[in-house]
Design a protein around this motif. Structure first.
Motif, PDB file in Angstrom:
ATOM      1  N   ASP A  84       0.813  -1.216   0.000  1.00  0.00           N
ATOM      2  CA  ASP A  84       0.000   0.000   0.000  1.00  0.00           C
ATOM      3  C   ASP A  84       0.850   1.270   0.000  1.00  0.00           C
ATOM      4  N   GLY A  85       2.162   1.116  -0.073  1.00  0.00           N
ATOM      5  CA  GLY A  85       3.041   2.277  -0.089  1.00  0.00           C
ATOM      6  C   GLY A  85       3.419   2.794   1.278  1.00  0.00           C
ATOM      7  N   ASN A  86       3.015   2.074   2.341  1.00  0.00           N
ATOM      8  CA  ASN A  86       3.368   2.465   3.698  1.00  0.00           C
ATOM      9  C   ASN A  86       4.664   1.786   4.120  1.00  0.00           C
ATOM     10  N   TRP A  87       5.208   2.186   5.261  1.00  0.00           N
ATOM     11  CA  TRP A  87       6.422   1.571   5.785  1.00  0.00           C
ATOM     12  C   TRP A  87       6.200   0.082   6.033  1.00  0.00           C
ATOM     13  N   ASN A  88       7.121  -0.731   5.572  1.00  0.00           N
ATOM     14  CA  ASN A  88       7.085  -2.175   5.780  1.00  0.00           C
ATOM     15  C   ASN A  88       7.563  -2.470   7.195  1.00  0.00           C
ATOM     16  N   THR A  89       6.657  -2.795   8.100  1.00  0.00           N
ATOM     17  CA  THR A  89       6.998  -2.979   9.510  1.00  0.00           C
ATOM     18  C   THR A  89       7.912  -4.167   9.748  1.00  0.00           C
ATOM     19  N   ALA A  90       8.054  -5.050   8.765  1.00  0.00           N
ATOM     20  CA  ALA A  90       8.962  -6.188   8.906  1.00  0.00           C
ATOM     21  C   ALA A  90      10.411  -5.811   8.572  1.00  0.00           C
ATOM     22  N   PHE A  91      10.616  -4.598   8.055  1.00  0.00           N
ATOM     23  CA  PHE A  91      11.955  -4.141   7.683  1.00  0.00           C
ATOM     24  C   PHE A  91      12.657  -3.593   8.915  1.00  0.00           C
ATOM     25  N   GLU A  92      13.974  -3.802   9.014  1.00  0.00           N
ATOM     26  CA  GLU A  92      14.728  -3.272  10.158  1.00  0.00           C
ATOM     27  C   GLU A  92      14.655  -1.753  10.179  1.00  0.00           C
ATOM     28  N   SER A  93      14.698  -1.177  11.376  1.00  0.00           N
ATOM     29  CA  SER A  93      14.605   0.275  11.513  1.00  0.00           C
ATOM     30  C   SER A  93      15.963   0.959  11.386  1.00  0.00           C
ATOM     31  N   GLU A  94      17.050   0.207  11.535  1.00  0.00           N
ATOM     32  CA  GLU A  94      18.396   0.749  11.440  1.00  0.00           C
ATOM     33  C   GLU A  94      19.209  -0.046  10.415  1.00  0.00           C
ATOM     34  N   PHE A  95      20.201   0.599   9.823  1.00  0.00           N
ATOM     35  CA  PHE A  95      21.122  -0.091   8.936  1.00  0.00           C
ATOM     36  C   PHE A  95      21.812  -1.227   9.694  1.00  0.00           C
ATOM     37  N   VAL A  96      21.908  -2.373   9.071  1.00  0.00           N
ATOM     38  CA  VAL A  96      22.722  -3.456   9.609  1.00  0.00           C
ATOM     39  C   VAL A  96      24.140  -3.248   9.085  1.00  0.00           C
ATOM     40  N   VAL A  97      25.101  -3.101   9.990  1.00  0.00           N
ATOM     41  CA  VAL A  97      26.479  -2.847   9.586  1.00  0.00           C
ATOM     42  C   VAL A  97      27.006  -4.033   8.773  1.00  0.00           C
ATOM     43  N   GLY A  98      27.586  -3.741   7.622  1.00  0.00           N
ATOM     44  CA  GLY A  98      28.096  -4.780   6.744  1.00  0.00           C
ATOM     45  C   GLY A  98      27.092  -5.260   5.714  1.00  0.00           C
ATOM     46  N   ARG A  99      25.866  -4.782   5.799  1.00  0.00           N
ATOM     47  CA  ARG A  99      24.843  -5.140   4.810  1.00  0.00           C
ATOM     48  C   ARG A  99      24.740  -4.028   3.773  1.00  0.00           C
ATOM     49  N   GLY A 100      24.575  -4.405   2.517  1.00  0.00           N
ATOM     50  CA  GLY A 100      24.362  -3.428   1.467  1.00  0.00           C
ATOM     51  C   GLY A 100      22.880  -3.224   1.216  1.00  0.00           C
ATOM     52  N   TYR A 101      22.532  -2.050   0.726  1.00  0.00           N
ATOM     53  CA  TYR A 101      21.153  -1.716   0.400  1.00  0.00           C
ATOM     54  C   TYR A 101      21.119  -1.085  -0.990  1.00  0.00           C
ATOM     55  N   LEU A 102      20.004  -1.257  -1.665  1.00  0.00           N
ATOM     56  CA  LEU A 102      19.812  -0.717  -3.009  1.00  0.00           C
ATOM     57  C   LEU A 102      18.804   0.425  -2.929  1.00  0.00           C
TER      58      LEU A 102
END
Length: 250
Positions: A84-102
């Motif tokens: 629905d275009g809202n925040w995905n509550t299953a997604f982490e709230s902070e960057f995981v160190v060592g993980r890449g994001y697109l």
């Protein structure tokens, strides 16, 4: 302490401690909604919140922020936005160190995105160990990780500590060509990418079907490098790109 970034380049800092700092990352915007001008990023600080610096409250219709789940058996790209275009509550709230994001943004360059917090630092006795996965029914070993430092990372110094189940190659996504560049630490280095992974750069690595799937990083692998962050940009006037192929190598 502020490490600046703009269209001309990004500052590089190597420290012997873990100071508080703000590290800027200049990113170009995409041209149309159908192009593939994404950027792979990673956090150089601990406890960096994703919102509101990288994902607005509420999420923008025109911006995207993904992580890659190699274990997924359907779509491995997980968006911070739900259906629905809202925040995905299953997604982490902070960057995981060592993980890449697109990520992809419509409204920048307006101002650089910035990471604020304690700069990541890992001694050789307490390194950062990134655990990768291989899932036959999923991503078949492709993992999106990231440089956790405020300076470049020398892949030639990383490869000796790779787990037995990891290929010694890395893959960048280059928004300007909308394709991947690669680098392999073999025969002095082959490929179209650089051995020097820019600060805050996300990149792909590949885990084999067997063996130990770890990438181990420490402060001794850091380096200062003029390698540009892989992004959309015009070629410099007078520049020359040369590819040499022989014996199956390029």
């Amino acid at each position: 302490l502020v490490i600046k970034s703009d269209a001309t380049g990004t500052g590089s800092l190597i420290t012997s401690s873990s100071p508080l700092a703000t590290v800027e990352r200049y990113l170009t915007n995409y041209a149309t909604t159908t192009d593939h001008k994404y950027h792979m990023i990673s956090s150089p600080v601990t406890l960096q919140a994703i919102r509101p610096m990288f994902v607005a409250n509420a999420p923008s219709l025109y911006d995207d922020f993904y992580k890659y789940d190699e274990t997924a058996t359907s779509n491995p790209w997980i968006n911070t936005k739900d259906g629905d275009g809202n925040w995905n509550t299953a997604f982490e709230s902070e960057f995981v160190v060592g993980r890449g994001y697109l990520v992809s943004y419509k409204d920048i360059p307006v101002s650089p995105r910035s990471f604020s917090g304690t700069l990541n630092s890992y001694s050789s006795g307490s390194p950062l160990v990134i655990t990768c996965t291989y899932t036959e029914a999923g991503g078949k070993g492709w993992n999106l990780i990231g440089n956790p430092f405020s300076s470049a990372l020398d892949w030639n110094l990383v490869t000796p500590s790779l787990g037995s189940g990891m290929d010694n190659a890395l893959y960048y996504y280059d928004a300007s060509t909308e394709n991947y560049l690669y680098y392999i630490d073999i025969n002095g280095g082959i490929g179209t990418g650089s051995r020097y992974i820019p600060a805050m750069q996300g990149f792909m690595v590949h885990a084999k079907s067997s063996g130990t799937h770890t990438v181990t990083l420490n402060d001794g692998m850091r380096a200062h490098s003029s390698q540009n962050f892989y992004k959309s940009a015009e070629s410099l006037p007078g520049s020359l790109s040369l590819t040499v192929s022989s014996g199956g190598y390029e």
